[in-house]
Design an enzyme around this catalytic site. Sequence first.
Site, PDB file in Angstrom:
ATOM      1  CB  ILE A 216      -0.967   0.050   1.423  1.00  0.00           C
ATOM      2  CG1 ILE A 216      -2.104   1.044   1.011  1.00  0.00           C
ATOM      3  CG2 ILE A 216      -0.246   0.161   2.411  1.00  0.00           C
ATOM      4  CD1 ILE A 216      -3.270   1.135   2.006  1.00  0.00           C
ATOM      5  CG  HIS A 217       2.411   2.789  -3.092  1.00  0.00           C
ATOM      6  ND1 HIS A 217       2.010   1.411  -3.510  1.00  0.00           N
ATOM      7  CD2 HIS A 217       2.362   3.651  -4.527  1.00  0.00           C
ATOM      8  CE1 HIS A 217       2.068   1.262  -4.806  1.00  0.00           C
ATOM      9  NE2 HIS A 217       2.126   2.493  -5.296  1.00  0.00           N
ATOM     10  CG  LEU A 218      -1.196   9.045   0.156  1.00  0.00           C
ATOM     11  CD1 LEU A 218      -2.907   8.788  -0.607  1.00  0.00           C
ATOM     12  CD2 LEU A 218      -1.274   9.777   1.198  1.00  0.00           C
TER      13      LEU A 218
END
Length: 156
Positions: free
Chosen positions: A114-116
């Site tokens: 997960i990465h924003l």
Amino acid sequence: MLCCFGSENAVCTFCNYKETIGSRVVAQTETCVAFHDRSPSAQLHLLVISKNHIRTIKDLDAGDVPLCNADVSLVQEMIDLGKTLLKEQGFNPDDDSQIRLGFHVPPFNSVNHIHLHVIGLPFKNKFRQLKYTSGYPWYMDARTVLNRLIDGMSPV
């Protein structure tokens, strides 16, 4: 840390951020790390990742209340860190004409961790702009993901 790609030999690039992207790190909290994207799409392009391995936003489960509370807090922490970093760089984090905060939706994500995406505009070109625009199946605004989790819905 081993990645969840289904192979015990697969190592997650983001889980091993100290070795693979350590020189691009700009900020850390107890649960998140922010660093410069290796292929920036805009004037400012950072990624905020979880230190714990969560494959994608689809793995954030609002149906499991204890997990949901942790995930909602994680997503909020990622957003808050992104907004702080944008502000430090002279962007107004509350002005959508200046910034983008969002996640790519599988199978359109490049790394299964997960990465924003924390983006300070302008974009480098129209293709890059399209890649980070809500309303398409490949990208979701971070606030939308957070609100869906808070409402007990699937994040996507």
